[in-house]
Design an enzyme around this catalytic site. Sequence first.
Site, PDB file in Angstrom:
ATOM      1  CG  HIS A   1      -1.740   1.177   1.346  1.00 43.92           C
ATOM      2  ND1 HIS A   1      -1.478   2.222   2.381  1.00 43.92           N
ATOM      3  CD2 HIS A   1      -2.778   1.749   0.751  1.00 43.92           C
ATOM      4  CE1 HIS A   1      -2.476   3.087   2.153  1.00 43.92           C
ATOM      5  NE2 HIS A   1      -3.219   2.848   1.094  1.00 43.92           N
ATOM      6  CB  SER A   2       0.953   4.311   0.439  1.00 49.28           C
ATOM      7  OG  SER A   2       1.432   5.644   0.288  1.00 49.28           O
ATOM      8  CG  LEU A   3       7.324   4.652   0.826  1.00 48.13           C
ATOM      9  CD1 LEU A   3       7.825   5.150  -0.369  1.00 48.13           C
ATOM     10  CD2 LEU A   3       7.672   5.178   2.154  1.00 48.13           C
TER      11      LEU A   3
ATOM     12  CB  SER B   1       3.123  -0.387  -3.894  1.00 51.81           C
ATOM     13  OG  SER B   1       2.830   1.283  -3.990  1.00 51.81           O
TER      14      SER B   1
END
Length: 731
Positions: A347-349, A351
């Site tokens: 999720h977010s960073l 990924s």
Amino acid sequence: SLCRSIMSAQGQQQAQPPLATSSEAAELDAANRYEAVVPHWFYCKVTDSRERWIPFSTQDSERLEEAHGSGRDKEDLVVPTSGGRYDVHLKKRQRVAVYWEEEVSEVRRCTWFYKGDKDNKYIPYSETFSEELEEAYMIAVTLDEWKKKLESPSREVIILHNPKLMVHYHPVATSDDWGSTPTEQGRPRTVKRGVENIAAEIPNGEPLQIDHLVFVVHGIGPACDIRFRSIVQCVNDFRNVSLSMLQAHFKKAQEQQQIGRVEFLPVNWHSSLHSTGVDVDLERITLPSINRLRHFINDTILDVFFYNSSTYCQTIVDTVASEMNRLYQLFLQRNPLFKGGVSIAGHSLGSLILFDLLTNQKPAPEEDEHSKEGSRTTSSNRSIEEVKEILKKLELSEYCDVFEKEKMDRQALFLCTEKNLKEMGIPLGPRMKILHYISSKTEMQVCLLHSLCASRSHPIALRQGPAFTTSDQPGTQDVSANYPQLNYKPTIFFAFGSPIGMFLTVRGVKRINPNYSLPTCKGFFNIFHPFDPVAYRIEPMIVPDLEFEPMLLPHHKGRKRMHLGKVMGSPSPPALGRSCGPQPDAEPSCLSELKEGLTRMSVDLKNNLLGSLRVAWQSFTRAPLPAVEAASTDAEAEAEAGVEKQPDTKPDETPTAVKEEASPINVGRLNGGNRIDYVLQEKPIESFNEYLFALQGHLCYWESEDTVLLVLKEIYQTQGITLDQPLPGSQ
């Protein structure tokens, strides 16, 4: 004393039996027939110093009761629960997390409960006192003598009036010389016997068979959603949604015992990063004004800058890779019969971290497991030898055996603190030498940081030629991190609300070669909410000369979401109609969904969750505003143009605009030739204001049925198992 008085009453009743007719005697025997209470096991969850007793699933409770009944609870017997994620130590009555760090929970075998005074939830009595209550109840039922009093260890009074009415008096003060009693001072609370009488929500349990394992990596900060919950809690939600989606959409496969479930395990790197001492350094330079906002930024937003630092980037990727490898090995130890695959989600960073790890994996040649183990052992031994060389350079060779015993490699050495060295038994003098060496090397890296940044891009841009095209000349970049290797080949990589596209662009990557695929992972899905300000697309970097919309994720119930405009009487944008057919219940369902959304928003506002983040959010959302506008523009373009037809889409399920599409778009091999970008459908409540729901858009994935269903669909598709009924518009 109560039991003795009841036994005495029993003796008197036996001496003077009451006169009754035969029919009355039969009714009396039926009414006075005692049946033993069925126990259920609970565990205690402490949140903000408030205790909450949660029932184990029916499956877990039966296993615990079986182990308890076998008499082996006198030993240190361990019973796996919650799908194997928690162990219950029966003798200690403790519930311990297996895969992550968590406070140990108290476990209790529960039969009697009383209603609490704060939230009206039922609280179980202690096992010892429950046995006393049960004995008194048995005698009262047998003799048909009620209105008996018991006093708990805390001097609280319980009165058994009759089988349907039993009360608990909680004293507000101790008894005094005037003879006031807890009964007179306290408000009565309901007492219940047996878990079936307290209306507790008891899950049935999870399927024992695990088909696939997914590691989930979080983004910035310790909190992962708008309720400030940890990655463990959010992944628990994701797992629970997956279980309900399996029951709803894979029912046939479950009934035929073709599938069990997918296990999701969280990967936490934030705590390791912030335990390096960097928080202390930040605290010294942080201004005292707007204290809460500054600490929020230090704890969350700065994680992005840490990842772009050569020093802390290494710490982060090492932590993520080593934690996933550790979890994988531990999972295999606990599930020796597991034959499924492994996927990863970020999720977010998180990924972006996973994407960088995957692009730097080395495809292993075809070799047997022994040679793989040998190569890993050789690499580990080489790293330990480097530590020995450092110790020899510092004239501390006599401590080589200590470091080798602790399996201390170069990376671990540079993470050492004085406390760690002291625990290893290293004297003060040698400790100072080692710490000075570590400090000098770290300072040297900081001094070189500016020149490194001027001469290099991120390692992802190193892949010139066939993989990535940049604006720089080949060969001018330098490597900033040594990316560890994973002990497995991921089947699919799922990115939720991912900024990968933006970071690649900032690093100078202009285009991803259509022939490029991740070295060890053949599947890649980029999933995002249309209002997510952090999310960016990937497909335009592969096909830059063609404008086209992302794939619209079908609704998990097979219908379209209806915009607020349609609810109010105006036409709905056709963009969201891609996954719809004739749905007679679409409007009522959407109205109920709108009502649910309004209710949830009112609760959030009541709890001041949105208000608490408003100032912080405005401070760092001004820059990415074009991303929000772009998302809106994309949605409008999709409304006008529709979405392209996929090869396996049925003609009768596709709108006219989709049918006119001549051929599917080729987005390269990054996802095995399949589409990469998938956009969620916004809920009716979110159509009020896309800016208001931007933050929620970035944090919505954990409880999104549509997201979870896509993950399950793609995972099980690799095993040849499909949905019971294909969703309209799905690929």
